[in-house]
Design a protein around this motif. Structure first.
Motif, short mmCIF file in Angstrom:
data_model
loop_
_atom_site.label_atom_id
_atom_site.label_comp_id
_atom_site.label_asym_id
_atom_site.label_seq_id
_atom_site.Cartn_x
_atom_site.Cartn_y
_atom_site.Cartn_z
N GLY A 152 -7.15 4.76 4.21
CA GLY A 152 -5.91 5.33 3.70
C GLY A 152 -4.76 5.09 4.65
O GLY A 152 -3.61 5.02 4.24
N LEU A 153 -5.07 4.94 5.93
CA LEU A 153 -4.02 4.75 6.93
C LEU A 153 -4.29 3.49 7.76
O LEU A 153 -3.45 2.60 7.85
CB LEU A 153 -3.97 5.98 7.84
N GLN A 172 -5.84 7.53 -1.95
CA GLN A 172 -5.43 7.26 -0.58
C GLN A 172 -5.08 8.56 0.14
O GLN A 172 -5.43 8.77 1.29
CB GLN A 172 -4.22 6.31 -0.61
N PRO A 211 -1.60 -0.08 5.72
CA PRO A 211 -0.71 1.05 5.48
C PRO A 211 0.04 1.47 6.76
O PRO A 211 1.20 1.85 6.70
CB PRO A 211 -1.64 2.17 5.03
N THR A 212 -0.63 1.38 7.91
CA THR A 212 0.03 1.75 9.17
C THR A 212 1.22 0.83 9.40
O THR A 212 2.31 1.27 9.78
CB THR A 212 -0.94 1.61 10.35
N ALA A 213 1.01 -0.47 9.17
CA ALA A 213 2.10 -1.44 9.36
C ALA A 213 3.24 -1.15 8.40
O ALA A 213 4.41 -1.31 8.73
CB ALA A 213 1.58 -2.86 9.17
N GLU A 214 2.88 -0.70 7.21
CA GLU A 214 3.89 -0.40 6.20
C GLU A 214 4.83 0.73 6.65
O GLU A 214 6.02 0.71 6.36
CB GLU A 214 3.18 -0.02 4.89
N GLU A 243 -6.52 -2.19 13.15
CA GLU A 243 -5.98 -1.27 14.15
C GLU A 243 -6.96 -0.09 14.29
O GLU A 243 -6.64 1.04 13.93
CB GLU A 243 -4.54 -0.83 13.81
N SER A 259 0.82 -1.22 0.00
CA SER A 259 0.00 0.00 0.00
C SER A 259 0.85 1.28 0.00
O SER A 259 0.49 2.29 -0.56
CB SER A 259 -0.92 -0.02 1.20
N PHE A 260 1.99 1.25 0.68
CA PHE A 260 2.95 2.34 0.68
C PHE A 260 4.21 1.79 0.01
O PHE A 260 4.41 0.59 0.02
CB PHE A 260 3.30 2.74 2.11
#
Lengths: 332, 177
Positions: free
Chosen positions: A269-270, A129, B154-157, A314, A121-122
Motif C-alpha cells: 500500500g505504501l 490500499q 506509492p512512496t515515490a508518488e 524501498e 497508484s496515488f
C-alpha cells in the motif's frame, strides 16, 4: 514527540509519555489516526504533489551523501509538466510530462526518453490500499513544525514488522505539499531524507524555469511502447507478508529490439517492490547474487535458469532477497 | 621548481642555445631524467594517448639508449611563451586531479556493490578495470529498472518528481555507459 524516541520504545511507554505531555496541555504529541484520517492525510500529500504549482530547492540525503536539487512543477490545461535538476555533482536533468519522462545528462549530452505508465497508484487510492497501509503501519499525527520556512504537520508511519521501513512525513498545513520526508530503518537509522530548503507554492512561477536545456524530440522512439498487462507465469514461493501483487506487465526494454521484459510489482500500500525478469543473455555485466543499495532502495539480482531476476524496492534488504530467492517459473 | 620549468620549456623548444646546453647537462642527472619522463607522460595524458604505463617510459628509454641520440632543437621561437608554460603546468595539475578522481570513482563504484552478499570479499572486488566496465553496464540496466520502479511506487508518488533524484543521484555515474 520525535520518531526517534517513539520508535525505540515499547508502545506502552510511548503512550504514557504522550499522555503526560497532553496532561500539561500540549497539543502536538503523537496521536493515532483512524484509518480514514490517516488516508485523508496521505491522499492530501499525493494530490498536492500533482495539483499544485510550486518551485523550490530540496536536499536529498542518503548515507554520507547530501545532494541539492531544484524542482519546478506547473499544471496547466495540457496537464502537469515538471523539471528536476541537480545542483551539485554531475549535472542531471529530468523533465516529466503527463506521459513521458526525459532524463538528460548534459555532460555527455545523452538523453533517455521513457513513457510513463498510465494510472498511477496515488492519489486515487483504492479501499484495498487503505486497508493494507493501516494494517501494516501505525499512522500517527505528530507535532507541527517549521520546515523550509513553512508550517508543517508531521505524520509518523511506524511499521508493524521488520519487512518494511518506517516513515515520517512533514506536510504543509495549508496545502498538504510534502515539505520533508524521512525513511527510517532498523535502530532508527535514517535511510534517506528529502527536505525542501526553499519553496514557493502557487503565485507566479515563471514558465521559463521549466525550459529544458536539451531539445525535446518531436516523437518518442518506438521502443517506449506502452507496457501490456500479462500473466507472467512466475511464482513467488515465499511472498513477504503484507505484500500483494498489484501489477504484472511485459514492457519493452529501452533502446532494444530484443524482446520484452517482465515487470511484476508488489506493494503493501505504501512501499513497492519491483521484480524484473529478462533473459540472462541480455543482461551482460550485471553482478550475480549481489545486493546493491541506492538510498533506501535495495536491489538484488540472481539467475534462475536462463533468466536474470532483479528485485528492488524501498524495503529492508531481507524483504527484497526473500522474494528474489523464492522466485520460480510456474511449471507447465 | 624553476629547474623543472626549464625542462618543460626544453620540451617545448623554447630555450636559447645557452640554456639548451645547460638543460641537456641536467638531463644527464637521475633527477633530471625522471622529470623529463614525467613531463612526457603528462603530455601523453593530455593528448589522450593511452599507451602510458608504469614501465612504458623506461622501455622507451632502454630502446633509445641502444641507439645514437640525435638532438635537433626546434627553431627558437619569439619570447613570451611564459604564459603557455604556466598554462601547461596548470593543465598538468588538472590532469593529476583527473587521474586521481577517476580512480576514486572506480573505488567508489566497486565499493557500492558489496553491501551484504554471501560471496567472499575476493569475488566482490574484481580487478578495477574489468569491474568498472561490468558495473557500468550493470548500472545501465539498474538505472532503467529504478526509473520504471519510480512510476509504480506509492512512496515515490508522494514525493512527486523529487523521487527521481534516486535514479540520477551521483551513485549512478557510470549509468548510460
Amino acid at each position: 514527540m520525535s520518531i526517534a524516541r517513539s520508535f525505540g520504545l515499547p508502545r506502552v511507554v510511548a503512550a504514557v509519555v504522550g499522555g503526560v505531555m497532553c496532561g500539561v496541555g500540549c497539543v502536538a504529541s503523537a496521536q493515532s489516526l483512524s484509518p480514514p484520517e490517516a488516508m485523508a492525510w496521505l491522499q492530501r500529500i499525493a494530490s498536492a504533489a500533482r495539483q499544485l504549482n510550486y518551485a523550490g530547492t530540496f536536499v536529498y540525503q542518503h548515507g554520507e551523501t547530501v545532494e541539492t536539487s531544484r524542482i519546478v512543477h506547473l499544471v496547466d490545461g495540457a496537464g502537469e509538466i515538471e523539471k528536476l535538476e541537480t545542483l551539485d555533482g554531475p549535472r542531471r536533468e529530468v523533465v516529466r510530462t503527463q506521459d513521458i519522462v526525459y532524463t538528460y545528462h548534459p555532460d555527455d549530452k545523452s538523453l533517455r526518453v521513457e513513457r510513463r505508465r498510465a494510472g498511477r497508484s496515488f492519489p486515487q487510492l483504492l479501499p484495498d490500499q487503505l486497508t493494507s497501509i493501516t494494517e501494516h503501519y501505525d499512522v500517527r499525527k505528530a507535532e507541527v513544525e517549521r520546515v523550509g520556512g513553512l508550517e508543517a504537520q508531521a505524520l509518523i508511519l511506524e511499521p508493524r514488522d521488520g519487512l518494511r521501513y518506517g516513515h515520517k512525513f512533514w506536510a504543509d498545513t495549508n496545502t498538504g505539499l510534502l515539505l520533508k520526508a524521512k525513511m527510517i530503518g532498523e535502530r532508527n537509522h535514517t535511510m534517506e531524507l528529502f527536505a525542501f530548503t526553499q519553496l514557493q507554492i502557487g503565485g507566479s512561477i515563471p514558465r521559463d524555469l521549466l525550459k529544458p536545456s536539451f531539445a525535446i524530440p518531436a516523437t518518442a522512439p518506438a521502443q517506449v511502447a506502452a507496457a501490456e498487462v500479462a500473466d507472467t507465469a512466475w511464482l513467488i514461493g515465499n511472498q513477504p507478508s503484507g505484500f500483494h501483487r498489484v501489477l504484472e506487465v511485459r514492457r519493452m526494454r529501452e533502446g532494444s529490439s530484443s524482446g520484452p521484459l517482465t515487470h511484476i510489482v508488489l506493494s503493501d500500500g505504501l512501499a513497492a517492490i519491483s521484480v524484473f525478469i529478462e533473459p540472462v543473455s541480455r543482461t551482460k555485466g550485471m553482478p550475480d547474487g549481489r545486493l546493491i543499495q541506492q538510498g533506501a532502495i535495495h536491489i538484488f539480482t540472481r539467475v534462475v535458469g536462463d533468466q536474470r531476476v532483479t528485485v528492488l524496492g524501498e524495503t529492508p534488504a531481507h524483504t527484497v532477497m526473500q522474494i528474489a530467492n523464492s522466485l520460480s517459473p510456474k511449471s507447465k | 621548481m624553476v629547474e623543472r620549468e626549464r625542462i618543460s620549456a626544453l620540451m617545448d623548444g623554447e630555450l636559447t642555445d645557452d640554456e639548451f646546453a645547460g638543460r641537456i647537462q641536467q638531463l644527464r642527472t637521475e633527477e633530471g631524467a625522471e622529470d623529463w619522463r614525467t613531463y612526457h607522460l603528462i603530455g601523453d595524458v593530455l593528448r589522450g594517448d593511452s599507451m602510458f604505463s608504469s614501465g612504458f617510459a623506461q622501455k622507451v628509454q632502454a630502446a633509445l639508449a641502444s641507439e645514437p641520440t640525435v638532438l635537433a632543437p626546434a627553431p627558437l621561437r619569439k619570447p613570451g611563451h611564459a604564459f603557455q608554460r604556466y598554462a601547461m603546468a596548470a593543465a598538468a595539475s588538472v590532469a593529476g586531479i583527473a587521474v586521481v578522481g577517476w580512480f576514486a570513482l572506480v573505488n567508489h563504484e566497486a565499493g557500492k556493490v558489496d553491501v551484504a552478499d554471501g560471496n567472499p570479499p575476493a569475488t566482490v572486488a574484481p580487478p578495477v578495470a574489468s569491474s568498472r566496465a561490468a558495473i557500468a553496464q550493470g548500472d545501465g540496466a539498474v538505472g532503467e529498472y529504478l526509473r520504471a520502479h519510480q512510476e509504480v511506487s506509492p512512496t515515490a508518488e508522494l514525493h512527486g518528481l523529487a523521487a527521481y533524484i534516486r535514479t540520477v543521484s551521483t551513485q549512478d555515474d557510470a549509468d548510460g555507459q
